[in-house]
Design a protein around this motif. Sequence first.
Motif, mmCIF file in Angstrom:
data_model
loop_
_atom_site.group_PDB
_atom_site.id
_atom_site.type_symbol
_atom_site.label_atom_id
_atom_site.label_comp_id
_atom_site.label_asym_id
_atom_site.label_seq_id
_atom_site.Cartn_x
_atom_site.Cartn_y
_atom_site.Cartn_z
ATOM 1 N N SER A 273 36.575 40.791 28.642
ATOM 2 C CA SER A 273 36.752 41.588 29.869
ATOM 3 C C SER A 273 38.133 41.377 30.474
ATOM 4 C CB SER A 273 35.665 41.213 30.874
ATOM 5 O OG SER A 273 35.769 39.848 31.243
ATOM 6 N N HIS A 274 38.640 40.138 30.434
ATOM 7 C CA HIS A 274 39.983 39.870 30.974
ATOM 8 C C HIS A 274 41.060 40.576 30.158
ATOM 9 C CE1 HIS A 274 38.493 37.201 34.001
ATOM 10 N NE2 HIS A 274 38.044 36.292 33.139
ATOM 11 N N SER A 276 40.645 43.248 28.391
ATOM 12 C CA SER A 276 40.517 44.680 28.672
ATOM 13 C C SER A 276 41.179 45.033 30.002
ATOM 14 C CB SER A 276 39.033 45.062 28.701
ATOM 15 O OG SER A 276 38.883 46.426 28.981
ATOM 16 N N SER A 277 41.027 44.171 31.002
ATOM 17 C CA SER A 277 41.665 44.401 32.303
ATOM 18 C C SER A 277 43.189 44.391 32.173
ATOM 19 C CB SER A 277 41.226 43.326 33.297
ATOM 20 O OG SER A 277 39.831 43.378 33.488
ATOM 21 N N ILE A 280 44.232 47.677 30.600
ATOM 22 C CA ILE A 280 44.120 48.807 31.530
ATOM 23 C C ILE A 280 45.209 48.730 32.611
ATOM 24 C CG2 ILE A 280 42.658 49.849 33.309
ATOM 25 C CD1 ILE A 280 40.252 48.968 31.599
ATOM 26 N N LEU A 281 45.432 47.524 33.150
ATOM 27 C CA LEU A 281 46.463 47.365 34.179
ATOM 28 C C LEU A 281 47.845 47.714 33.647
ATOM 29 C CD1 LEU A 281 45.308 44.068 35.943
ATOM 30 C CD2 LEU A 281 45.416 46.347 36.961
#
Length: 458
Positions: A273-274, A276-277, A280-281
């Motif tokens: 999840s990190h 992926s963040s 995306i960021l």
Amino acid sequence: MLITVYSGGFKNKDEGMGQLSITVSELHLFMDGMLLMMFLYMLLLFVQQRKKIYSLYALYILCITIACRLNEASYHLPSYKPGTNYIVLLFESLAFLLYMRFVILLMNLPRFDPISLKFLRAMELFLIGAVALDTLLWASKADANIRSTFYSISRFILAAIGLYVIPRILRIRNVVTPYFIIGSFFFILGCIVALVMGVTPYMTPSVWIQGGVVLEVLFFTSGIGYTNYRTEQEKIAVQAQLIEQLQENERKQSRLNGIRDEIARDLHDEIGSHLSSINILSQTIVPLVHDERVQQRLSRIGDSARQVMDSMREIVWSLNSSSDSLLNIGLRIQETAYSLFADSSTRLFIQIPESSQPLGLSERQRRELHLIVKEALTNVLRHARADQVWVNLDVDVNDVTLHIKDDGIGFDSMLEVSGLGMKNIRERASQMGATYNLTSSPESGTLLQISWRVVTNH
């Protein structure tokens, strides 16, 4: 009940039961039958187990039986004297030699009692020397009294040494030792009584010898039976221990699989999840930044995050215990193939068995297999110029084979071609314990085969 012994045999007198008599010849016949049955039993054990100790004991029984039978025939001759029948002497001496060889093997004297071994070796040499000397006396037709006296002295010496060795052997901690000691005692006692008593109106020496041999053989065969019983019990105990060990290994493997699955979940849920963040960021920030160098660096950050996510997905897949099934591995191969050829005009044909059969591959082997597929398909995509690619996973009983075939331009598989990654594929196949086979030609394209055997417990 009153039992009397007379020259014709045994007489059993009972006022209400009539009269029953057994002659010495009948008693001999009975003991001959017992010894011959034991000889056949030992011979059968030798045929079944191929142990020299049984062949020695069988020959010993046969020789001593023949010696007693021949000796019995000469007791009632006017010229009879102990030890003057040369043939009987040979069979008797051979029986003693076989018995000493048997004792050395049975008690493993070279290892457990070297001193007793030396005494038995000395007995063997003494017996051989006595036979050689008696042969000279027999050939020179020496006086029967001399031969008989020499025979009696030599047998008393052998009996004395035997009585010395038996207590020493008693110290050896062996399952069969008590049976051997008691049996040997009866055998030596029978020989001594035969020498002392000689021929009497009521009994012949061979009766005592054969009686001692019968008791000795009975005790030894009892020892064999008990030894076999102990061996079976030990085998059962070992099997039970192995079963318990296998069950414990399964429990440990189950706990290990649980730990790996938990690590895989943590990697996927937390780190995934990190990453992926971050990806995306980096994508959302690029349009807001006007500096081209910053945009490039943000794009590289996003690309690196995606690459790490892909690598992490491979690691998570290889760690997960459910990934060991044939269907799961096949689906992973299929996903990788479609991902690589998503933007290619090459047609993919994938055949994967729908089976939940476990392949017995460790997490390291599953990862190596996935990297083999990825590298092989990447080579096809970059170099083969193929219109069609076939990926098959075949199962034949316990053998699994991965086929990757294309209709491309091929290459010379005998040459080391840089950039094709064949060396890496060979090494990965070797590390996962699989066989590697590659054929290629311009006419038929390239075929890669990776085969391995299913091991359910790894």
